[in-house]
Scaffold this motif. Structure first.
Motif, mmCIF file in Angstrom:
data_model
loop_
_atom_site.group_PDB
_atom_site.id
_atom_site.type_symbol
_atom_site.label_atom_id
_atom_site.label_comp_id
_atom_site.label_asym_id
_atom_site.label_seq_id
_atom_site.Cartn_x
_atom_site.Cartn_y
_atom_site.Cartn_z
ATOM 1 N N VAL A 65 -74.993 47.053 5.060
ATOM 2 C CA VAL A 65 -73.989 48.072 4.752
ATOM 3 C C VAL A 65 -74.631 49.286 4.100
ATOM 4 C CG1 VAL A 65 -71.961 48.571 3.324
ATOM 5 C CG2 VAL A 65 -72.099 46.413 4.582
ATOM 6 N N LEU A 66 -75.654 49.052 3.264
ATOM 7 C CA LEU A 66 -76.276 50.152 2.516
ATOM 8 C C LEU A 66 -77.341 50.892 3.321
ATOM 9 C CD1 LEU A 66 -76.702 48.549 -1.020
ATOM 10 C CD2 LEU A 66 -75.105 50.361 -0.373
ATOM 11 N N PRO A 72 -74.669 54.501 3.686
ATOM 12 C CA PRO A 72 -74.952 55.737 2.947
ATOM 13 C C PRO A 72 -76.441 56.021 2.801
ATOM 14 C CG PRO A 72 -74.105 54.031 1.479
ATOM 15 C CD PRO A 72 -73.916 53.532 2.866
ATOM 16 N N ILE A 73 -77.230 54.997 2.469
ATOM 17 C CA ILE A 73 -78.669 55.204 2.304
ATOM 18 C C ILE A 73 -79.357 55.304 3.664
ATOM 19 C CG2 ILE A 73 -80.801 54.213 1.392
ATOM 20 C CD1 ILE A 73 -79.172 52.881 -0.784
ATOM 21 N N GLY A 74 -79.009 54.396 4.577
ATOM 22 C CA GLY A 74 -79.619 54.409 5.897
ATOM 23 C C GLY A 74 -79.330 55.691 6.661
ATOM 24 N N HIS A 75 -78.091 56.165 6.606
ATOM 25 C CA HIS A 75 -77.729 57.407 7.290
ATOM 26 C C HIS A 75 -78.483 58.591 6.713
ATOM 27 C CE1 HIS A 75 -75.263 60.251 9.514
ATOM 28 N NE2 HIS A 75 -75.033 60.912 8.390
ATOM 29 N N TRP A 76 -78.622 58.622 5.374
ATOM 30 C CA TRP A 76 -79.348 59.722 4.721
ATOM 31 C C TRP A 76 -80.820 59.723 5.102
ATOM 32 C CZ3 TRP A 76 -83.219 59.876 0.901
ATOM 33 C CH2 TRP A 76 -83.428 61.139 0.329
ATOM 34 N N LEU A 77 -81.441 58.541 5.122
ATOM 35 C CA LEU A 77 -82.844 58.449 5.505
ATOM 36 C C LEU A 77 -83.056 58.847 6.961
ATOM 37 C CD1 LEU A 77 -83.877 55.073 3.785
ATOM 38 C CD2 LEU A 77 -84.571 57.382 3.117
ATOM 39 N N GLN A 78 -82.135 58.427 7.831
ATOM 40 C CA GLN A 78 -82.250 58.758 9.247
ATOM 41 C C GLN A 78 -82.052 60.249 9.482
ATOM 42 O OE1 GLN A 78 -82.962 56.570 11.824
ATOM 43 N NE2 GLN A 78 -83.041 58.343 13.178
ATOM 44 N N GLN A 79 -81.109 60.829 8.784
ATOM 45 C CA GLN A 79 -80.771 62.244 8.988
ATOM 46 C C GLN A 79 -81.847 63.177 8.443
ATOM 47 O OE1 GLN A 79 -77.110 63.496 7.105
ATOM 48 N NE2 GLN A 79 -76.833 65.188 8.545
#
Length: 224
Positions: A65-66, A72-79
């Motif tokens: 989930v994180l 939230p963390i995974g999406h930020w790192l990917q983006q």
């Protein structure tokens, strides 16, 4: 045999990286909980210790989930950095670190609590800065307990299965650690491979546990 060596090498890499991460965080939080007096300290201790009692699959779900693509963390790192942690050995490191962290935390906190506060106060009176007190007084006196907890965390990281499987999957040569390789071998009916992997894992963990047990009595004798 080659597959076993690859899985062993990956497990050692994951366990070493996870343990190093746990040691860095465990020292800070362990000292904070041992010496700090602040509202919510017991709650913080409970939250940090939670991975010790929570099922690994639940921890794996929380991590997905994180740090998943939509988390939230995974999406930020990917983006921002193009980093994807799911189904990677780095994801296995994070899973192992989360599961094993309470062992370092508890060992570090107990070790720091055993250090005589008057010695730290004397160093401050002599003008030693807070970081110097920690590095020159607290840590040298507590290192056996910290190291014992760290070795236990390493052994736990070597055998981590549930959270690692959910976060990193089972990709041979990439994310398939020893414990996962044992599971896959049993499922495939490869008893010889499973036996070899179990022996390697058991011997490695026994060596680590014996080393940790030798440290704890020495620490206790040094305090007498």
């Amino acid at each position: 045999m080659d597959a076993a060596l690859v899985a062993l090498g990956l497990s050692l890499k994951v366990a070493l990286c996870a343990t190093a991460l746990d040691l860095a965080l465990g020292l800070g939080f362990g000292y904070l909980l041992a010496r700090g007096r602040f509202p919510g300290r017991d709650l913080l201790d409970a939250l940090l210790t939670l991975p010790m009692v929570m099922p690994p699959t639940v921890l794996g779900y929380y991590l997905l989930v994180l740090i998943g693509r939509n988390g939230p963390i995974g999406h930020w790192l990917q983006q921002h950095f193009g980093i994807n942690l799911i189904f990677t050995w780095q994801g296995a490191v994070i899973a192992a670190a989360v599961v094993a962290f309470p062992l370092v935390l508890k060992g570090a906190r107990s070790a720091f609590e055993a250090v005589d506060v008057q010695l730290e106060q004397a160093a401050r009176v002599l003008g030693v800065p807070p970081l110097g007190v920690f590095l020159r007084v607290s840590l040298p006196l507590a290192w056996r307990g910290v190291l014992a907890g760290t070795l236990l965390a390493f052994a736990r990281s070597m055998g981590e299965f549930g959270a690692t499987l959910m976060v990193a999957g089972s990709i041979p040569g990439k994310t398939q650690t020893l414990s996962i390789a044992v599971y896959e071998a049993v499922q495939a009916g490869q008893d010889d491979t499973a036996n070899l992997l179990v022996i390697i894992t058991s011997l490695t963990c026994i060596v680590v546990l014996v080393a940790a047990n030798r440290l704890v009595p020495n620490r206790a004798q040094g305090a007498v």
